[in-house]
Design an enzyme around this catalytic site. Structure first.
Site, PDB file in Angstrom:
ATOM      1  CB  CYS A 169      -0.915  -0.005   1.217  1.00  0.00           C
ATOM      2  SG  CYS A 169      -2.048   1.405   1.266  1.00  0.00           S
ATOM      3  CB  VAL A 170       1.350   3.903  -2.531  1.00  0.00           C
ATOM      4  CG1 VAL A 170       2.131   5.197  -2.639  1.00  0.00           C
ATOM      5  CG2 VAL A 170       1.796   2.930  -3.610  1.00  0.00           C
TER       6      VAL A 170
END
Length: 347
Positions: A195-196
């Protein structure tokens, strides 16, 4: 001119050096980027909420008359931000940690005279590693522990070579459902995705935290959208520039709500079927899933048990799942009948 530029560069370098000395985490580009994302997300929340209290006089009056309403809203905002920081700072469950726990426990067991009377699961501090699945996995849980390599190989079909399940980057043996994350540069147990916005992977240890975060974020965006619509209904004939700002923010909020709702439904489906995003998207590229029929979920234990293990099992408990036997896959691929519904086979 050149002298002025040199002085400015020297001043900038000293300022950066002092900042890095006070905050060592900022010297790492990856961690600096992660903190930048966290600050950005925090500022976005404060902007969307602050505009309401800055523009909407009726909301301020309602706060005085019904303080419980705004107290609940602000509590949800605080809980969402707290859940975000908890999730982003949590470990997804790295293979190297589980491997270290098993190998260290193996040394302790070998030195202990009571090794044959110890429980089957391996325990090291707060980490517990247990093997589930095939009969060979259960046979392994005998009186003596084994090394990480032996544990992992017992989870694959007979004849599997160590090279085929060894990560070429970390040089560690990966159990089924694990994958190397190139962003974190580590192998993650039950890898879902990187997840960025969180700045970390979503895996076995923090998938539940991630689900609760997107659930709270969805509820907060829906509530904020309702407050924005209420403001536009009451103040549509007043200052046009305020309406324009609120309308633009409402469009951005609507896009976020749609994305969050789809993400929440998607991960709820993954939880109910005991899948990961990586397994669903890359199903035909994963060696142990290529021969599994499309609508068969090999690691599913039923809806109820999937939910229980997802929500209630301790985060320090790593359940290493063996690959199912052909007989188990054949049983799971059978179509449902009325008798199966009555006996709650899906549960």
């Amino acid at each position: 001119m050149t002298m002025v530029v040199g002085v400015l560069r020297s001043f900038r370098d000293r300022a950066l050096a002092r900042c890095f000395h006070c905050f060592p985490c900022l010297s790492d580009p990856a961690r600096r980027s992660s903190w930048g994302l966290k600050v950005t997300l925090l500022m976005l929340h404060l902007i969307f909420v602050g505009i309401l209290f800055l523009f909407d006089d009726d909301l301020i009056e309602k706060t005085k008359k019904e303080p419980w309403y705004i107290a609940l809203y602000l509590s949800l905002l605080f809980a969402t931000l707290m859940q975000y920081f908890i999730t982003s700072s949590s470990s997804p469950g790295y293979v190297v940690d589980a491997m270290r726990a098993v190998n260290e426990t193996n040394v302790v067991y070998q030195k202990s005279s009571m090794a044959s009377k110890k429980p089957a699961s391996s325990k090291n501090g707060s980490l517990i590693v247990n093997v589930e699945g095939r009969e060979s996995g259960r046979n392994f849980q005998g009186s003596n522990p084994s090394s990480w390599t032996k544990l992992v190989m017992d989870m694959y079909p007979p004849g599997t070579s160590v090279r085929s399940c060894t990560c070429s980057y970390c040089n560690v043996e990966q159990p089924p459902r694990a994958k190397h994350c190139h962003d974190c540069d580590k192998c993650v147990l039950q890898f879902d995705h990187h997840c960025v916005w969180l700045g970390t992977c979503v895996g076995r240890d923090n998938h539940c935290k991630f689900w609760w975060y997107i659930c709270e974020e969805t509820a907060l965006c829906l509530w904020t959208g309702i407050l924005y619509i209420s403001f536009l209904k009451v103040n549509i004939s007043r200052a046009w520039w305020k309406d324009a700002i609120v309308f633009l923010l409402l469009i951005a909020l609507s896009i976020s709500i749609l994305f969050l709702l789809l993400l929440l439904l998607f991960h709820s489906y993954l939880v109910l079927t005991n899948q990961t995003t990586y397994e669903l998207v890359r199903r035909r590229r994963i060696p142990y899933l290529r021969q599994v029929p499309e609508r068969v979920f090999p690691f599913s234990k039923g809806v109820c048990r999937n939910l229980y293990e997802f929500c209630c099992v301790r985060s320090s408990f790593y359940s290493l799942e063996s690959l199912p036997l052909p007989q188990e896959l054949e049983k799971k691929s059978r179509p449902y009948t009325c008798l199966d519904v009555l006996t709650c086979r899906c549960c």
